[in-house]
Design an enzyme around this catalytic site. Structure first.
Site, PDB file in Angstrom:
ATOM      1  N   GLY A 239       0.758  -1.239   0.000  1.00 56.82           N
ATOM      2  CA  GLY A 239       0.000   0.000   0.000  1.00 56.82           C
ATOM      3  C   GLY A 239       0.791   1.293   0.000  1.00 56.82           C
ATOM      4  O   GLY A 239       0.201   2.373  -0.127  1.00 56.82           O
ATOM      5  N   GLU A 273       4.103  -6.663   1.627  1.00 58.73           N
ATOM      6  CA  GLU A 273       3.531  -7.004   0.326  1.00 58.73           C
ATOM      7  C   GLU A 273       3.489  -5.799  -0.611  1.00 58.73           C
ATOM      8  O   GLU A 273       2.426  -5.430  -1.103  1.00 58.73           O
ATOM      9  CB  GLU A 273       2.106  -7.534   0.503  1.00 58.73           C
ATOM     10  N   PRO A 274       4.614  -5.170  -0.870  1.00 59.30           N
ATOM     11  CA  PRO A 274       4.575  -4.006  -1.753  1.00 59.30           C
ATOM     12  C   PRO A 274       4.310  -4.403  -3.202  1.00 59.30           C
ATOM     13  O   PRO A 274       4.796  -5.435  -3.666  1.00 59.30           O
ATOM     14  CB  PRO A 274       5.980  -3.414  -1.621  1.00 59.30           C
ATOM     15  N   GLY A 275       3.514  -3.627  -3.898  1.00 59.92           N
ATOM     16  CA  GLY A 275       3.287  -3.826  -5.327  1.00 59.92           C
ATOM     17  C   GLY A 275       3.677  -2.557  -6.056  1.00 59.92           C
ATOM     18  O   GLY A 275       4.767  -2.437  -6.621  1.00 59.92           O
ATOM     19  N   ARG A 312      -6.276   3.073 -15.452  1.00 61.83           N
ATOM     20  CA  ARG A 312      -6.304   3.829 -14.192  1.00 61.83           C
ATOM     21  C   ARG A 312      -6.981   5.203 -14.310  1.00 61.83           C
ATOM     22  O   ARG A 312      -7.779   5.560 -13.434  1.00 61.83           O
ATOM     23  CB  ARG A 312      -4.898   3.970 -13.603  1.00 61.83           C
ATOM     24  N   TYR A 316     -10.075   5.197 -11.828  1.00 58.08           N
ATOM     25  CA  TYR A 316      -9.850   5.884 -10.544  1.00 58.08           C
ATOM     26  C   TYR A 316      -9.732   7.391 -10.708  1.00 58.08           C
ATOM     27  O   TYR A 316      -9.365   8.075  -9.747  1.00 58.08           O
ATOM     28  CB  TYR A 316      -8.524   5.434  -9.909  1.00 58.08           C
ATOM     29  N   CYS A 342     -14.515   3.550 -27.945  1.00 56.01           N
ATOM     30  CA  CYS A 342     -15.835   4.160 -28.076  1.00 56.01           C
ATOM     31  C   CYS A 342     -16.529   4.231 -26.726  1.00 56.01           C
ATOM     32  O   CYS A 342     -17.500   3.506 -26.467  1.00 56.01           O
ATOM     33  CB  CYS A 342     -16.657   3.385 -29.090  1.00 56.01           C
TER      34      CYS A 342
HETATM   35  C1  LIG Z   1      -3.102  -5.085  -3.820  1.00 50.61           C
HETATM   36  C2  LIG Z   1      -2.535  -5.719  -2.641  1.00 50.61           C
HETATM   37  C3  LIG Z   1      -1.212  -5.447  -2.260  1.00 50.61           C
HETATM   38  C4  LIG Z   1      -0.329  -4.479  -2.987  1.00 50.61           C
HETATM   39  O1  LIG Z   1      -0.751  -3.161  -2.854  1.00 50.61           O
HETATM   40  P1  LIG Z   1       0.159  -1.954  -3.389  1.00 50.61           P
HETATM   41  O2  LIG Z   1      -0.629  -0.762  -3.085  1.00 50.61           O
HETATM   42  O3  LIG Z   1       0.341  -2.170  -4.851  1.00 50.61           O
HETATM   43  O4  LIG Z   1       1.456  -2.015  -2.650  1.00 50.61           O
HETATM   44  C5  LIG Z   1      -0.706  -6.113  -1.167  1.00 50.61           C
HETATM   45  N1  LIG Z   1      -1.462  -6.994  -0.469  1.00 50.61           N
HETATM   46  C6  LIG Z   1      -2.742  -7.270  -0.807  1.00 50.61           C
HETATM   47  C7  LIG Z   1      -3.511  -8.255  -0.002  1.00 50.61           C
HETATM   48  C8  LIG Z   1      -3.316  -6.643  -1.895  1.00 50.61           C
HETATM   49  O5  LIG Z   1      -4.593  -6.907  -2.203  1.00 50.61           O
END
Ligand SMILES: *Cc1c(COP(=O)(O)O)cnc(C)c1O
Length: 418
Positions: A239, A273-275, A312, A316, A342
């Site tokens: 997050g 859990e970084p994305g 996005r 969003y 479209c």
């Molecule tokens: C989406 C998600 C993440 C990653 O979130 P980011 O904002 O991209 O870091 C981590 N854990 C869980 C459970 C998620 O659903």
């Protein structure tokens, strides 16, 4: 920080002019920087050095197999939310022992596969799911390693679509009901209770929601301890935000400095859990100007990339900085940068000040590495775009552009229509 910078007014990806890549593979396309990816991953690793931890990269941000392989080779784990992501993580060489599995709707076959693969743990989101995992584990004669995803009711102050830790959210178990859920879990002999999981949302730009949520989770771990339920893993989710426009999100080191003291002496193994914060600024989306169109009230720049390629902005109302591949001194104009789809909601940038553009000009949408390609679709029967990875002066096609043939893959014409 990223590696997309101007040299002599030409936008480069590391040591390669972006234009060269666009000319070789066509537009639209995604381009990723190897250097940026490694730096972002190392920023986390170094920040949490000293605290036993595993970085479980959230595949849903970007699951290109080359990026997964690169992260795997650097010791990264995975946070998956589907059987498909589990398969991709394993194929990329991420060890099962570094994979955690979240999501409110895990199917039986997906649970069975994850059990057979012997993943680190399931992050369970409901009592019903707990029962299902227990039954499947019993049938397979294995123990299921589990954490419960709790919902700490913290407002991450981000877009409502990416807030996941509020009371009204579908995610997790309300924290005030967590204790009874853990008691229930304890009665299910095939469940091996390992941890507590939380993930409160995405694109969070301040530290306090992380601290507040973690404090609630640690308090819960103490209550569990009193009940004789020992917790080994605290999974604090992902997050952390990135700069899209003028945000100043904390660096992973600031996050670690705020939370490591809370964990001191607890003996927990931390999971992160970084994305977005790994891949977001490591990617750009490149598109070509097709037409310019002037209405009495408004100017439109119509480009060849649309909401099916980069959702996005439409989904969003997200902001992506738009940069020309070649910087000019041309007059500034206000325009909407829109795609060919479209739908009125098909735009990449609204009311944006850009240097006057011409047909054929190339534009980069910055910070498009996360939730870009993974959210793309074939809407309007558009083949999905190519992805390229740059490493210093070299670049590699890491996903070929789909062809028209791909649009009918798996389709069947019933005999009565032949
Ligand atoms: C989406 C998600 C993440 C990653 O979130 P980011 O904002 O991209 O870091 C981590 N854990 C869980 C459970 C998620 O659903």
């Amino acid at each position: 920080m990223h590696d997309f910078t101007y040299r002599n007014n030409e936008l480069y990806a590391e040591g390669v002019p972006v234009r060269r890549i666009a000319e070789e593979f066509g537009t639209p396309l995604y381009i990723y920087s190897h250097n940026t990816l490694i730096r972002h991953f190392n920023a986390y690793r170094n920040a949490f050095n000293g605290q036993p931890h595993t970085i479980c990269y959230a595949l849903k941000a970007n699951s290109n197999p080359a990026i997964l392989r690169l992260l795997a080779q650097n010791g990264c784990g995975a946070d998956v939310v589907s059987g498909g992501e589990l398969a991709l993580a394993l194929r990329a060489g991420i060890p099962a022992k570094k994979i955690v599995y979240a999501g409110v709707g895990k199917r039986e076959d997906e649970i069975a596969r994850a059990l057979k693969a012997r993943i680190l743990m399931f992050n369970i989101e409901s009592a019903d799911e707990m029962t299902a995992i227990h039954e499947i584990a019993r049938a397979l004669k294995v123990n299921a390693p589990v954490a419960l995803r709790v919902n700490p009711d913290i407002d991450p102050k981000t877009h409502p679509y990416i807030s996941t830790g509020l009371k009204e959210s579908k995610f997790g178990i309300p924290i005030e009901e967590a204790l009874e859920h853990y008691r229930l879990a304890r009665q299910l002999p095939a469940l091996n209770i390992l941890g507590i999981h939380k993930h409160i949302g995405s694109q969070i730009t301040t530290i306090s929601p992380f601290v507040d949520a973690l404090q609630k989770v640690i308090a819960l771990s103490r209550q569990l301890q009193e009940q004789g339920i020992g917790i080994r893993y605290i999974d604090m989710g992902g997050g952390l935000g990135i700069p899209y426009n003028n945000e100043h999100p904390p660096h992973p080191r600031e996050l670690s400095m705020a939370i490591m003291p809370l964990l001191e002496g607890c003996g927990f193994h931390l999971i992160l859990e970084p994305g977005r914060s790994i891949v977001g600024n490591a990617g750009i989306f490149v598109t070509r100007v097709l037409y310019l169109k002037k209405h009495p009230q408004k100017e439109f720049v119509i480009v060849d990339g649309g909401m099916n390629d980069l959702l996005r902005p439409s989904l969003y109302n997200a902001y992506h900085n738009v940069l020309p591949l070649t910087r000019s001194r041309r007059k500034k104009v206000m325009a909407d940068i829109v795609g060919p789809i479209c739908e009125s909601g098909d735009f990449l940038a609204m009311n944006r000040e850009v240097n006057r553009l011409s047909r054929g000009d190339l534009l980069a949408l910055m910070s498009a590495g996360a939730y870009g390609f993974t959210m793309s679709s074939n809407y309007n029967s558009r083949p999905r775009v190519a992805e390229v990875l740059v490493r210093e002066k070299e670049f590699f096609l890491v996903r070929a552009r789909e062809t028209y043939r791909d649009l009918t893959r798996g389709a069947r014409i019933p005999a009565f229509l032949k």
